[in-house]
Scaffold this active site. Structure first.
Site, PDB file in Angstrom:
ATOM      1  N   PRO A 131       0.790  -1.226   0.000  1.00 27.87           N
ATOM      2  CA  PRO A 131       0.000   0.000   0.000  1.00 27.87           C
ATOM      3  C   PRO A 131       0.825   1.281   0.000  1.00 27.87           C
ATOM      4  O   PRO A 131       1.844   1.373   0.692  1.00 27.87           O
ATOM      5  CB  PRO A 131      -0.797  -0.097   1.314  1.00 27.87           C
ATOM      6  N   ASN A 132       0.356   2.224  -0.775  1.00 25.02           N
ATOM      7  CA  ASN A 132       0.920   3.587  -0.872  1.00 25.02           C
ATOM      8  C   ASN A 132       2.224   3.676  -1.656  1.00 25.02           C
ATOM      9  O   ASN A 132       2.711   4.780  -1.911  1.00 25.02           O
ATOM     10  CB  ASN A 132       1.114   4.233   0.517  1.00 25.02           C
ATOM     11  N   ARG A 164       5.926  10.788  -1.845  1.00 25.20           N
ATOM     12  CA  ARG A 164       6.092  10.532  -0.407  1.00 25.20           C
ATOM     13  C   ARG A 164       7.418  11.138   0.055  1.00 25.20           C
ATOM     14  O   ARG A 164       8.274  11.479  -0.765  1.00 25.20           O
ATOM     15  CB  ARG A 164       6.046   9.018  -0.130  1.00 25.20           C
ATOM     16  N   ASN A 182       8.029  -5.570  -0.845  1.00 27.47           N
ATOM     17  CA  ASN A 182       8.001  -4.456   0.097  1.00 27.47           C
ATOM     18  C   ASN A 182       6.560  -4.375   0.586  1.00 27.47           C
ATOM     19  O   ASN A 182       5.697  -3.847  -0.115  1.00 27.47           O
ATOM     20  CB  ASN A 182       8.423  -3.141  -0.559  1.00 27.47           C
ATOM     21  N   ALA A 213       3.142  -0.647   4.833  1.00 27.37           N
ATOM     22  CA  ALA A 213       2.575  -0.664   6.195  1.00 27.37           C
ATOM     23  C   ALA A 213       2.095  -2.059   6.607  1.00 27.37           C
ATOM     24  O   ALA A 213       2.025  -2.363   7.807  1.00 27.37           O
ATOM     25  CB  ALA A 213       1.443   0.353   6.315  1.00 27.37           C
ATOM     26  N   HIS A 254       3.802  -4.318   9.262  1.00 27.05           N
ATOM     27  CA  HIS A 254       3.675  -4.187  10.706  1.00 27.05           C
ATOM     28  C   HIS A 254       2.423  -4.853  11.269  1.00 27.05           C
ATOM     29  O   HIS A 254       2.285  -4.970  12.482  1.00 27.05           O
ATOM     30  CB  HIS A 254       3.713  -2.690  11.075  1.00 27.05           C
ATOM     31  N   GLU A 303      12.306  -9.626   1.958  1.00 27.14           N
ATOM     32  CA  GLU A 303      11.526  -8.454   2.373  1.00 27.14           C
ATOM     33  C   GLU A 303      12.404  -7.215   2.171  1.00 27.14           C
ATOM     34  O   GLU A 303      13.534  -7.170   2.651  1.00 27.14           O
ATOM     35  CB  GLU A 303      11.166  -8.622   3.855  1.00 27.14           C
ATOM     36  N   HIS A 333      12.722  -2.941   2.279  1.00 25.30           N
ATOM     37  CA  HIS A 333      12.217  -1.620   2.679  1.00 25.30           C
ATOM     38  C   HIS A 333      13.159  -0.551   2.157  1.00 25.30           C
ATOM     39  O   HIS A 333      14.387  -0.700   2.277  1.00 25.30           O
ATOM     40  CB  HIS A 333      12.126  -1.508   4.208  1.00 25.30           C
ATOM     41  N   LEU A 334      12.578   0.485   1.592  1.00 25.46           N
ATOM     42  CA  LEU A 334      13.399   1.600   1.109  1.00 25.46           C
ATOM     43  C   LEU A 334      14.118   2.269   2.281  1.00 25.46           C
ATOM     44  O   LEU A 334      15.312   2.550   2.218  1.00 25.46           O
ATOM     45  CB  LEU A 334      12.501   2.613   0.391  1.00 25.46           C
ATOM     46  N   SER A 335      13.365   2.525   3.345  1.00 28.33           N
ATOM     47  CA  SER A 335      13.947   3.161   4.536  1.00 28.33           C
ATOM     48  C   SER A 335      14.406   2.080   5.509  1.00 28.33           C
ATOM     49  O   SER A 335      14.012   0.913   5.397  1.00 28.33           O
ATOM     50  CB  SER A 335      12.898   4.063   5.207  1.00 28.33           C
ATOM     51  N   ARG A 347      13.555   4.404  12.117  1.00 26.60           N
ATOM     52  CA  ARG A 347      12.463   5.372  12.000  1.00 26.60           C
ATOM     53  C   ARG A 347      11.974   5.744  13.404  1.00 26.60           C
ATOM     54  O   ARG A 347      12.044   4.926  14.329  1.00 26.60           O
ATOM     55  CB  ARG A 347      11.311   4.780  11.173  1.00 26.60           C
ATOM     56  N   ARG A 389       6.983   0.909  13.660  1.00 29.29           N
ATOM     57  CA  ARG A 389       7.702   0.494  12.448  1.00 29.29           C
ATOM     58  C   ARG A 389       8.826  -0.504  12.739  1.00 29.29           C
ATOM     59  O   ARG A 389       9.411  -1.087  11.840  1.00 29.29           O
ATOM     60  CB  ARG A 389       8.316   1.702  11.748  1.00 29.29           C
TER      61      ARG A 389
HETATM   62  C1  DQA Z   1       8.362   0.988   3.971  1.00 29.80           C
HETATM   63  C2  DQA Z   1       8.397   1.236   5.482  1.00 29.80           C
HETATM   64  C3  DQA Z   1       7.009   1.084   6.102  1.00 29.80           C
HETATM   65  O1  DQA Z   1       7.079   1.333   7.506  1.00 29.80           O
HETATM   66  C4  DQA Z   1       6.050   2.074   5.479  1.00 29.80           C
HETATM   67  O2  DQA Z   1       4.749   1.861   5.988  1.00 29.80           O
HETATM   68  C5  DQA Z   1       6.067   2.072   3.990  1.00 29.80           C
HETATM   69  C6  DQA Z   1       7.314   1.857   3.276  1.00 29.80           C
HETATM   70  C7  DQA Z   1       9.724   1.268   3.300  1.00 29.80           C
HETATM   71  O3  DQA Z   1       9.882   0.898   2.140  1.00 29.80           O
HETATM   72  O4  DQA Z   1      10.602   1.886   3.916  1.00 29.80           O
HETATM   73  O5  DQA Z   1       5.050   2.349   3.354  1.00 29.80           O
HETATM   74  O6  DQA Z   1       8.048  -0.383   3.747  1.00 29.80           O
END
Ligand code: DQA
Length: 148
Positions: free
Chosen positions: A9-10, A17, A73, A76, A79, A97, A99-101, A106, A111
């Site tokens: 999602p997102n 973002r 990825n 959200a 979590h 798995e 994650h960009l960040s 964080r 998270r």
């Molecule tokens: C994310 C980290 C998640 O906590 C967040 O909800 C995202 C992106 C990342 O790629 O860093 O939407 O998965």
């Protein structure tokens, strides 16, 4: 050989973002970099993004029989996405798995927990879009070693 690349999602909003956490590339740009990498590795990728957990579960169920690995990825859903976790656990193929960040660095404590990590082969967190490329190369190398 086919690898599934799944964005949660997102992530369709990348580019809009917070660039401090997610970088400046759009999802289309990241997917096109992955397409080029897949072509140079001589493999196929099937890319999917959804804002809906159920749609991601259905994609995994439908596509896994033809796939050798999954890069996901979960965004959200990382979590709290327990139906996603169970769908991934049922695949019995390697899962990375991404994650960009760096979710552990964080500020929000929620998270710092991934319900996906226990069913993943491994996790790449905090390397930006390059994390996807690294995951793709890892899965291809592992498969080549497995085949001998
Ligand atoms: C994310 C980290 C998640 O906590 C967040 O909800 C995202 C992106 C990342 O790629 O860093 O939407 O998965």
């Amino acid at each position: 050989m086919k690898i599934l690349v799944i964005h949660g999602p997102n992530l369709n909003q990348l580019g809009k973002r917070d660039p401090h956490f997610y970088g400046v590339k759009t999802l289309e740009e990241i997917n096109s970099l992955l397409d080029s990498e897949a072509e140079s590795l001589g493999i196929d990728i099937a890319v999917f993004q959804s804002n809906n957990e159920g749609e991601i579960v259905s994609f995994i169920q439908e596509e896994t029989p033809n796939a050798r690995g999954i890069i996901i990825n979960p965004a959200a859903l990382t979590h709290y996405g327990l139906s996603l976790r169970e769908a991934l656990a049922d695949t019995r193929i390697p899962i990375i798995e991404v994650h960009l960040s760096n979710i552990y660095a964080r500020p929000e404590p929620w998270r710092h927990t991934s319900v996906i990590a226990p069913v993943a082969t491994g996790q790449v967190s905090g390397l930006g879009w390059k994390g996807y490329v690294i995951a793709l190369n890892y899965l291809v190398q592992q498969e080549q070693e497995r085949r001998g």
